[in-house]
Write a protein that holds these residues in place. Structure first.
Motif, PDB file in Angstrom:
ATOM      1  N   HIS A  83      -4.269 -61.038 -47.166  1.00  0.00           N
ATOM      2  CA  HIS A  83      -3.279 -62.113 -47.093  1.00  0.00           C
ATOM      3  C   HIS A  83      -3.312 -62.868 -48.411  1.00  0.00           C
ATOM      4  O   HIS A  83      -4.179 -63.696 -48.644  1.00  0.00           O
ATOM      5  CB  HIS A  83      -3.654 -63.027 -45.924  1.00  0.00           C
ATOM      6  N   GLY A  84      -2.379 -62.555 -49.327  1.00  0.00           N
ATOM      7  CA  GLY A  84      -2.524 -63.046 -50.679  1.00  0.00           C
ATOM      8  C   GLY A  84      -3.758 -62.390 -51.268  1.00  0.00           C
ATOM      9  O   GLY A  84      -3.890 -61.176 -51.280  1.00  0.00           O
ATOM     10  N   ARG A  85      -4.713 -63.205 -51.706  1.00  0.00           N
ATOM     11  CA  ARG A  85      -5.994 -62.675 -52.179  1.00  0.00           C
ATOM     12  C   ARG A  85      -7.105 -62.868 -51.164  1.00  0.00           C
ATOM     13  O   ARG A  85      -8.279 -62.665 -51.477  1.00  0.00           O
ATOM     14  CB  ARG A  85      -6.379 -63.344 -53.503  1.00  0.00           C
ATOM     15  N   LEU A  86      -6.748 -63.264 -49.970  1.00  0.00           N
ATOM     16  CA  LEU A  86      -7.750 -63.473 -48.933  1.00  0.00           C
ATOM     17  C   LEU A  86      -8.009 -62.171 -48.189  1.00  0.00           C
ATOM     18  O   LEU A  86      -7.075 -61.507 -47.729  1.00  0.00           O
ATOM     19  CB  LEU A  86      -7.287 -64.540 -47.943  1.00  0.00           C
ATOM     20  N   ARG A 120     -11.229 -73.027 -54.564  1.00  0.00           N
ATOM     21  CA  ARG A 120     -10.453 -71.888 -54.108  1.00  0.00           C
ATOM     22  C   ARG A 120      -9.000 -72.051 -54.545  1.00  0.00           C
ATOM     23  O   ARG A 120      -8.585 -73.126 -54.979  1.00  0.00           O
ATOM     24  CB  ARG A 120     -10.558 -71.743 -52.588  1.00  0.00           C
ATOM     25  N   GLY A 121      -8.230 -70.972 -54.417  1.00  0.00           N
ATOM     26  CA  GLY A 121      -6.902 -70.947 -54.999  1.00  0.00           C
ATOM     27  C   GLY A 121      -5.756 -71.079 -54.025  1.00  0.00           C
ATOM     28  O   GLY A 121      -5.902 -71.562 -52.897  1.00  0.00           O
ATOM     29  N   ALA A 142       6.437 -65.079 -49.601  1.00  0.00           N
ATOM     30  CA  ALA A 142       6.535 -63.677 -49.987  1.00  0.00           C
ATOM     31  C   ALA A 142       5.248 -63.171 -50.630  1.00  0.00           C
ATOM     32  O   ALA A 142       4.936 -61.984 -50.569  1.00  0.00           O
ATOM     33  CB  ALA A 142       7.710 -63.486 -50.947  1.00  0.00           C
ATOM     34  N   LEU A 143       4.495 -64.064 -51.242  1.00  0.00           N
ATOM     35  CA  LEU A 143       3.234 -63.656 -51.860  1.00  0.00           C
ATOM     36  C   LEU A 143       2.230 -63.158 -50.836  1.00  0.00           C
ATOM     37  O   LEU A 143       1.289 -62.454 -51.169  1.00  0.00           O
ATOM     38  CB  LEU A 143       2.627 -64.840 -52.627  1.00  0.00           C
ATOM     39  N   PHE A 144       2.435 -63.520 -49.561  1.00  0.00           N
ATOM     40  CA  PHE A 144       1.439 -63.220 -48.553  1.00  0.00           C
ATOM     41  C   PHE A 144       1.821 -62.073 -47.642  1.00  0.00           C
ATOM     42  O   PHE A 144       1.055 -61.694 -46.777  1.00  0.00           O
ATOM     43  CB  PHE A 144       1.174 -64.490 -47.716  1.00  0.00           C
ATOM     44  N   VAL A 145       3.011 -61.531 -47.806  1.00  0.00           N
ATOM     45  CA  VAL A 145       3.396 -60.389 -46.999  1.00  0.00           C
ATOM     46  C   VAL A 145       2.841 -59.143 -47.679  1.00  0.00           C
ATOM     47  O   VAL A 145       3.508 -58.483 -48.463  1.00  0.00           O
ATOM     48  CB  VAL A 145       4.932 -60.314 -46.844  1.00  0.00           C
TER      49      VAL A 145
END
Length: 231
Positions: A83-86, A120-121, A142-145
């Motif tokens: 999820h993003g960078r997670l 954290r970011g 959209a960054l997280f899809v």
């Protein structure tokens, strides 16, 4: 007097039955979360002084993420989620996700407010906003899809907004020849300048204790010979 005040600020850990009921509501178990922390500690102990700086922490993080995913995928039917960078694991109904986070000394203490130990970011900021019910812009969402591979899931924009993300927050203390890991499973709700400053729901967990810390001296005997084929 100062000592008494400090002690009074630290609430006792909830009874195991209370913890168990709260965790069942999330879809996890105390034994899973303690196994995740144990896996991280075991991985941390494989690092030696000659490793690059930060190796122990990276190995602990990687082992925690792997154990968190494996336990919930195998026993609860969850799925891997990037999820993003997670790096998370997501419940089958895509309503809840979990990740790991290093906290400070207030971790696990019900009457104190922990923070993440390292800044954290944007990914943490966005899941925090979703936890608080704030809708991100389309560009941010959209960054997280993101797809997590053939065995992972990708969330729609609506699922991203509805997702509630929990973190297994931990704080490690060395006590003589043992380690105590204070921990909680909590939802960040407000994020400022890289740090969680307010939490929604928190479930303080019984601390994990591990003995048998062995001194780490070097990388071991002999040299590492890597063959390189120059062409």
């Amino acid at each position: 007097m100062e000592v008494s005040l400090a002690v009074s600020l630290v609430a006792p850990f909830p009874e195991p039955d209370d913890v168990r009921a709260q965790l069942e509501g999330v879809g996890t178990r105390l034994e899973f979360l303690h196994r995740v922390l144990r896996a991280g500690e075991a991985a941390r102990r494989t690092a030696v002084p000659n490793d690059p700086t930060g190796t122990a922490g990276r190995r602990a993080y990687e082992a925690q993420v792997r154990a968190l995913r494996e336990l919930h995928i195998e026993h609860e039917g969850w799925a891997r989620l990037v999820h993003g960078r997670l790096e998370l694991v997501c419940r089958a109904d895509r309503s809840v996700a979990m990740g790991v986070m290093v906290g400070n000394a207030a971790t696990g203490q019900a009457r104190l407010v922990p923070r993440n130990a390292r800044r954290r970011g944007v990914a943490t900021e966005q899941v925090t906003r979703a936890n608080a019910g704030e809708r991100a812009s389309h560009v941010q969402t959209a960054l997280f899809v993101a797809d997590a591979g053939p065995e992972g899931v990708a969330l729609s924009e609506e699922e991203t907004f509805a997702l509630k993300t929990w973190f297994l927050v931990s704080f490690r203390t060395k006590v003589g020849d043992a380690v105590r890991i204070d921990c909680e499973l909590s939802q960040p709700q407000r994020f400022e300048d890289g740090f969680v400053v307010e939490w929604g729901r928190r479930i303080p967990l019984p601390p994990l204790r591990m003995d048998g810390i062995e001194p780490l001296n070097d990388d071991g005997p002999g040299e590492i010979d890597i063959a390189v084929d120059f062409r």
